[in-house]
Write a protein that holds these residues in place. Structure first.
Motif, short mmCIF file in Angstrom:
data_model
loop_
_atom_site.label_atom_id
_atom_site.label_comp_id
_atom_site.label_asym_id
_atom_site.label_seq_id
_atom_site.Cartn_x
_atom_site.Cartn_y
_atom_site.Cartn_z
N THR A 173 -13.76 7.41 23.66
CA THR A 173 -14.21 6.08 24.07
C THR A 173 -13.80 5.07 23.01
N GLU A 174 -14.10 3.82 23.28
CA GLU A 174 -13.80 2.77 22.31
C GLU A 174 -14.55 3.00 20.99
N PHE B 68 -1.43 -0.29 33.88
CA PHE B 68 -2.26 0.52 34.75
C PHE B 68 -3.51 1.09 34.08
N TRP B 69 -3.51 1.16 32.75
CA TRP B 69 -4.57 1.86 32.05
C TRP B 69 -5.10 1.02 30.89
N SER B 70 -6.40 1.15 30.62
CA SER B 70 -6.92 0.66 29.35
C SER B 70 -6.43 1.65 28.29
N LEU B 71 -6.55 1.29 27.02
CA LEU B 71 -6.12 2.20 25.96
C LEU B 71 -6.84 3.54 26.07
N GLU B 72 -8.15 3.49 26.23
CA GLU B 72 -8.92 4.73 26.26
C GLU B 72 -8.64 5.54 27.52
N ASP B 73 -8.52 4.86 28.68
CA ASP B 73 -8.21 5.59 29.91
C ASP B 73 -6.83 6.25 29.82
N GLY B 74 -5.87 5.52 29.26
CA GLY B 74 -4.53 6.08 29.11
C GLY B 74 -4.51 7.24 28.13
N LEU B 75 -5.23 7.09 27.01
CA LEU B 75 -5.30 8.18 26.04
C LEU B 75 -5.98 9.40 26.66
#
Length: 192
Positions: free
Chosen positions: A92-93, A71-78
């Motif tokens: 951000t990345e 459901f999430w990119s790494l950054e969105d989930g973090l």
């Protein structure tokens, strides 16, 4: 605890981590830190303050947690996890630092992010955390009959010149059996 029980960590790139299949769990943590010209106890020079939290097992760790990659990119989930626990920060990345995996009984990839803030910004994050939705819940239930104090802590990072990051606090982002290495020396040298 014997060292044979500690699974080996293997550093991998972010791209390699994203190629791993659905059998892997992804854990993202953020090291938020600020240069600190102050002195600890009025006599020990500090170089940095690092935002950490007391975990359910009594160890200090970086804020963060598991991210559901469906459901999430790494950054969105973090950022979702940080938003629940801290309330006011988006990474951000560009803040990505490293990824490590372990192929023990739990297949986990741990991703570390880092951002340097001003000391005032770091204090603002610390204060906003108290008012966030999940403050005090992010570290899980306390073990044993007498729980350790829980919540955020600003850990002083006093490293002798040239000693590198290993002189900083010992951190267990995912429990005592998994250790992420400290920040690469060149990142600290940029600010030392």
């Amino acid at each position: 605890m014997s060292t044979a029980a500690v699974p080996e960590l293997k550093q991998i790139s972010r791209v390699e981590a994203m190629r791993l299949g659905p059998g892997w769990s992804h854990s993202c943590h953020a090291m938020l830190y600020a240069a600190n010209p102050g002195q600890l106890f009025g006599r020990i020079p500090m170089r940095f303050s690092v935002l950490m939290q007391m975990r359910f097992d009594g160890l200090l760790g970086f804020p963060g947690g598991f991210v559901d990659r469906r459901f999430w990119s790494l950054e969105d989930g973090l950022n979702r996890v940080l938003g629940l626990g801290l309330g006011c920060l988006r990474l951000t990345e560009a803040d990505y630092l490293s990824s490590h995996l372990t192929e023990g009984p739990h297949r986990v990839v741990a991703h570390l992010y880092a951002r340097q803030l001003t000391l005032e910004q770091l204090h603002a994050v610390e204060i906003s955390a108290v008012h966030s939705r999940d403050h005090g819940l992010e570290v899980g239930p306390p073990p044993g009959p007498r729980p350790p104090p829980r919540g955020l802590a600003l850990a002083p990072w006093k490293a002798p010149m040239g000693a590198g990051p290993r002189a900083g606090p010992a951190v267990h982002p995912e429990g005592p059996s998994r250790r992420l290495p400290q920040l690469p020396e060149q990142r600290l040298r940029e600010h030392g």
